[in-house]
Design a protein around this motif. Structure first.
Motif: not given
Length: 238
Positions: A59, A108-109, A112, A115-116, A151, A154-155, A157-158
């Motif tokens: 990242r 990145y996943q 994310i 956070g989930g 998540a 946001a996934l 968006n990734e």
């Protein structure tokens, strides 16, 4: 329109390779992201620092630098890779790009998904334990489904970011959409080819966003308020 007919076949072939790299890298990353996120969530003493280092590296460094590091750096270890039987895999620019995209997106996943996982309500976990759920059942039926629902936007968006960032694959001789565009421009100096490429990226991105929103609505349909019965709708209209 004449130029579009002339370039169309090459640009379509490049768009196909772009989708192949993006979707392949994203799906491989999803397989790696889940154990990484669970390591960051559970925090085992020995493995957590390695997981954090992995996520921080991918990242915190540019995707282009990671691609160069793998594509050009692999040649420095050719004897070792040949001994392991990996040189035939890593000498191919497509495989190097796919592996780089997978490793990058996995970081990145994983962040994310972490956070989930942290967003799942403690009460749901306590209720499941009270019903006698075993740890495997707790993760499979409560924690992971809810974490993925949280998540999911946001996934998506990734996925879009990986699609657009994946244009760097053309730097290592891959004729994806951007690679085909650069090749055609170098041959014809026709600037409209870049306009067609931008339009192609816009169409692919819009299609993926539409599909992801459809999947999200289907995934979240149980959270949407139910429509009132016909008699109640009639009363509300008055």
């Amino acid at each position: 329109m004449d130029s579009l007919q002339h370039y169309g076949a090459q640009l379509l072939a490049g768009a196909g390779l772009t989708l192949k790299l993006t979707l392949g890298g994203y799906l491989l990353a999803a397989l790696l992201a889940l154990p990484l996120a669970l390591l960051l969530y559970r925090r085992p003493r020995l493995l957590t620092p390695l997981a954090r280092l992995y996520v921080s590296f991918f990242r915190g460094t540019p995707l282009l630098g990671q691609l160069f590091l793998l594509y050009y750096g692999a040649g420095q270890f050719r004897p070792e890779l040949q001994a392991l039987g990996l040189w035939g895999l890593l000498r191919d620019p497509f495989n190097c790009a796919l592996l780089t995209f997978s490793l990058n997106s996995a970081a990145y996943q994983a962040a994310i998904l972490l956070g989930g996982l942290q967003g799942v309500k403690a009460g749901e976990m306590e209720a499941a334990r009270a019903y006698g759920f075993r740890p495997v059942q707790l993760y499979r039926l409560i924690l992971l489904p809810n974490a993925y629902r949280i998540a999911f936007p946001a996934l998506g968006n990734e996925l879009i970011l990986l699609l657009k960032g994946g244009a760097v694959a053309s730097i290592v001789t891959l004729l994806d959409l951007m690679g085909q565009t650069r090749r055609l421009f170098s041959q014809t100096f026709d600037f409209t080819v870049y306009c067609y490429a931008a339009l192609g990226y816009l169409v692919i991105t819009s299609s993926l966003v539409w599909l992801w929103h459809r999947l999200e609505r289907r995934l979240m349909r149980h959270l949407q308020p139910a429509a009132p019965p016909p008699t109640q709708r009639l009363a509300l209209s008055h």
